[in-house]
Design a protein around this motif. Structure first.
Motif, short mmCIF file in Angstrom:
data_model
loop_
_atom_site.label_atom_id
_atom_site.label_comp_id
_atom_site.label_asym_id
_atom_site.label_seq_id
_atom_site.Cartn_x
_atom_site.Cartn_y
_atom_site.Cartn_z
N PRO A 53 5.81 -24.20 58.55
CA PRO A 53 4.39 -24.07 58.25
C PRO A 53 4.12 -24.22 56.74
O PRO A 53 4.96 -23.89 55.91
N ALA A 63 0.58 -23.43 55.11
CA ALA A 63 -0.78 -23.11 55.55
C ALA A 63 -1.64 -22.58 54.42
O ALA A 63 -1.13 -22.11 53.41
N GLY A 68 -4.06 -22.23 51.23
CA GLY A 68 -4.05 -22.88 49.92
C GLY A 68 -2.70 -23.48 49.58
O GLY A 68 -2.61 -24.36 48.72
C1 HXC Z 1 3.53 -11.75 54.50
C2 HXC Z 1 4.34 -12.97 56.30
C3 HXC Z 1 3.35 -13.97 56.07
C4 HXC Z 1 2.45 -13.80 54.97
C5 HXC Z 1 4.56 -14.55 57.75
N1 HXC Z 1 5.03 -13.37 57.35
N2 HXC Z 1 3.53 -14.93 57.00
N3 HXC Z 1 4.41 -11.87 55.52
N4 HXC Z 1 2.58 -12.67 54.23
N5 HXC Z 1 1.52 -14.72 54.69
C6 HXC Z 1 6.13 -12.62 57.92
C7 HXC Z 1 5.78 -12.04 59.29
O1 HXC Z 1 5.13 -10.80 59.14
C8 HXC Z 1 7.17 -11.87 59.89
O2 HXC Z 1 7.76 -10.73 59.31
C9 HXC Z 1 7.92 -13.06 59.35
O3 HXC Z 1 7.20 -13.49 58.20
C10 HXC Z 1 7.99 -14.21 60.32
O4 HXC Z 1 6.67 -14.47 60.79
P1 HXC Z 1 6.31 -14.64 62.33
O5 HXC Z 1 4.86 -14.50 62.46
O6 HXC Z 1 7.16 -13.73 63.14
O7 HXC Z 1 6.78 -16.12 62.59
P2 HXC Z 1 6.13 -17.19 63.53
O8 HXC Z 1 5.84 -16.60 64.87
O9 HXC Z 1 7.07 -18.35 63.51
O10 HXC Z 1 4.75 -17.61 62.88
C11 HXC Z 1 4.74 -18.24 61.62
C12 HXC Z 1 3.29 -18.28 61.05
C13 HXC Z 1 2.69 -16.85 61.09
C14 HXC Z 1 2.47 -19.24 61.90
C15 HXC Z 1 3.37 -18.84 59.66
O11 HXC Z 1 3.61 -15.97 60.50
C16 HXC Z 1 1.39 -16.78 60.38
O12 HXC Z 1 0.37 -17.17 60.94
N6 HXC Z 1 1.44 -16.24 59.16
C17 HXC Z 1 0.24 -16.07 58.37
C18 HXC Z 1 -0.24 -17.43 57.90
C19 HXC Z 1 -1.46 -17.31 57.02
O13 HXC Z 1 -2.53 -16.95 57.46
N7 HXC Z 1 -1.24 -17.60 55.77
C20 HXC Z 1 -2.30 -17.70 54.86
C21 HXC Z 1 -2.21 -16.54 53.94
S1 HXC Z 1 -3.54 -16.72 52.82
P3 HXC Z 1 8.73 -9.76 60.13
O14 HXC Z 1 9.00 -8.64 59.17
O15 HXC Z 1 8.00 -9.37 61.37
O16 HXC Z 1 9.93 -10.59 60.43
C22 HXC Z 1 -3.08 -17.96 51.83
C23 HXC Z 1 -4.09 -18.28 50.75
C24 HXC Z 1 -3.41 -18.97 49.63
O17 HXC Z 1 -2.07 -18.53 51.92
C25 HXC Z 1 -4.47 -19.50 48.73
C26 HXC Z 1 -3.85 -20.21 47.57
C27 HXC Z 1 -4.91 -20.95 46.81
#
Ligand code: HXC
Length: 515
Positions: free
Chosen positions: A168, A170, A172
């Motif tokens: 992924p 995702a 920003g």
């Molecule tokens: C902290 C995170 C995380 C995050 C994943 N993890 N994303 N921890 N911050 N953003 C952690 C999970 O809690 C989990 O921890 C481990 O990583 C694996 O994640 P899973 O969800 O179990 O894996 P999977 O089922 O393969 O799903 C992957 C995923 C999902 C699709 C990426 O984790 C997800 O949707 N994450 C959030 C994505 C998101 O919304 N990101 C945007 C953040 S805001 P444990 O301890 O349970 O193993 C952003 C703004 C940036 O990025 C702006 C910049 C300008």
């Protein structure tokens, strides 16, 4: 403690750090068909060339029980190494550690290795596999991204920047790859989007899978965000290894020369590629392969805007950026996407001292409401801008049609091509004979007793007068009308004598391209 014991202690600490997120997380990574971050680096770099730094970096976050969590290497591996002996800085996000999420120290490791790349003037490769901003670290994660984006922008046009999306990418986070030069994706593994399926569903009520929203094919065929598509991580690394053979370490250098090698003329017969009927298509990549060293052509963005072909090859052993209309797709017209594709590639080559060879065969810009409303004026202007701005040697060969704005845009003499050659099959005119005759002889055709006969006669007259290279040659807009079989000789010579080209540009901070 003796040196021996201290060394043992170091080894223990290293072993623990090298476990990443632990056996269970690694198992999950492998089950998804993915290599681990360290395996990826080892597969990409020359054997034993990887030197890792900041292995013992730890996060300092406290909120949300983060102070109780140990995240080895803070979820990213950084270091230096070589690819085919070519030095690179590299980082790979480790999804097994907190989902490769980006916190403050994770970002600092990345920015530190980016700073090394800039100081040492060598490429930076980023392998992305991350859930995005580490939610528990709040604004520090956002700050980390901002620092990366700033460095991506400062490094643009100075050192090559390569992004590899292997999981992924995702939110920003997508903007770092978007600011780099080349984005590599792998089928079923890469996923890039600003807002994921969940958010789209809750805000807009639309349902879509991650793959359909931002999978490797979507970014290779539709959005144009990706430049190289592969079926597997191994294939992807092979492509990166190939790419670095064509590009220089930085804008201070030229790409390493290769031994000269003749094209495979038995396979690619230059005299036989263009059909006799000017309306019939052909694959312009065969023309490229009929002149390039060893008939080699490494295509960039092969699946996107296929009416334009761009990529690297070699002539005289030197890397060349080829830009060519593709008559096989939409007759090779210029449109929004093909203009973007070509303009970006031209700017890349110009930044990194790679001469441009342009092959022309197009009926012009694509007409239509969709194109006008999609901004074909603004996007189409990008190709004019990038060719006019480019100061590397520019050689143009007109193969067949060069009509209207397309003639000007495809690196004509007027945009400062150094040499323009045309084949005897070239047709250089304001527009195609049918359209032109219908406009300028409209009254004669309308008032004729047999309008269709008169129309045919007028089209033939127009064709005879203008559908050739000689009118342009008479004005000096073409340097030589050449037989197809002479193309390699003329282009090689033009490149040889342009090797020392230095063109001064007007003093300015920067231009304002039609972004
Ligand atoms: C902290 C995170 C995380 C995050 C994943 N993890 N994303 N921890 N911050 N953003 C952690 C999970 O809690 C989990 O921890 C481990 O990583 C694996 O994640 P899973 O969800 O179990 O894996 P999977 O089922 O393969 O799903 C992957 C995923 C999902 C699709 C990426 O984790 C997800 O949707 N994450 C959030 C994505 C998101 O919304 N990101 C945007 C953040 S805001 P444990 O301890 O349970 O193993 C952003 C703004 C940036 O990025 C702006 C910049 C300008």
């Amino acid at each position: 403690m003796s040196i021996k014991l201290k060394t043992l202690d170091l080894k223990k600490r290293m072993q623990s750090a090298l476990q990443g997120g632990g056996a269970k997380a690694i198992e999950k990574q492998v089950a998804m068909g993915k290599m681990t971050a360290r395996e990826r680096i080892i597969s990409l770099l020359d054997p034993n060339s990887f030197h890792e730094y900041d292995l013992f970096v730890e996060h300092a976050a406290k909120d949300f029980d983060m102070d109780k969590k140990h995240l080895p290497g803070d979820g990213v591996i950084t270091g230096t190494g070589t690819i085919n002996g070519f030095p690179v800085c590299i980082y790979a996000q480790d999804f097994t550690v907190a989902g490769g999420s980006l916190g403050l120290m994770h970002a600092r490791k990345i920015t530190k290795i980016m700073d090394h790349a800039m100081n040492l003037k060598i490429p930076i490769i980023g392998i992305n596999d991350s859930g995005g901003a580490r939610i528990q670290e709040g604004v520090n994660s956002l700050a980390g991204y901002g620092e990366i984006f700033y460095r991506n922008t400062r490094a643009s046009g100075v050192i090559p920047q390569i992004s590899v999306i292997l999981g992924p990418c995702a939110g920003g986070a997508v903007y770092s790859p978007a600011l780099t030069d080349f984005v590599f994706v792998v089928d079923k593994i890469s996923k890039m989007f600003i807002t994921g399926p969940e958010v789209i569903k809750s805000v807009l009520g639309e349902e879509i899978s991650m793959e359909e929203l931002g999978g490797a094919r979507v970014h290779s065929e539709i959005t144009g965000n990706a430049h190289f598509f592969s079926e597997s991580e191994t294939e992807c690394f092979e492509k990166i290894k190939k790419l670095v053979t064509y590009i220089p370490w930085s804008n201070q250098k030229k790409a390493d020369p290769f031994p000269k090698k003749a094209p495979k003329t038995k396979q690619f017969k230059i005299d036989k590629i263009i059909p006799t009927d000017p309306r019939e298509p052909y694959d312009v990549r065969d023309v490229i392969r009929s002149i390039s060293d060893d008939s080699d052509f490494f295509e960039v963005q092969e699946m996107f805007a296929a009416n334009m072909v761009v990529g690297f090859g070699r002539l005289n052993g030197q890397t060349i950026g080829f830009v060519a209309n593709q008559p096989m797709v939409l007759a090779g017209v210029l449109d929004v996407d093909s203009s973007d594709k070509a303009a970006r590639f031209i700017r890349y080559c110009d930044s990194f001292n790679i001469p441009l060879v342009t092959l022309v065969d197009l009926p012009g810009y694509l007409p239509g409401i969709d194109q006008e409303h999609a901004g074909v004026i603004r996007h189409g202007a990008k190709i004019l801008y990038s060719y006019s701005e480019a100061t590397v040697p520019k050689i143009t060969v007109i193969l067949r049609k060069a009509y209207g704005g397309g003639y000007i845009a495809m690196c004509s003499r007027h945009l400062r091509a150094d040499f323009v050659f045309a084949w005897p099959t070239a047709e250089i005119a304001v527009m195609g004979p049918e359209g032109a005759a219908n406009i300028i002889f409209r009254h004669e055709i309308m008032n004729a007793e047999k309008p269709e006969e008169v129309r045919k006669k007028k089209v033939a007259e127009y064709k005879k007068k203008f559908a050739n290279p000689y009118v342009a040659a008479a004005h000096g807009y073409i340097d030589a009308v050449i037989e197809p079989s002479e193309t390699r000789r003329f282009v090689n010579h033009a490149l040889e004598i342009s090797a020392q080209k230095k063109e001064m540009v007007p003093e300015k901070k920067h231009g304002i391209p039609p972004f």
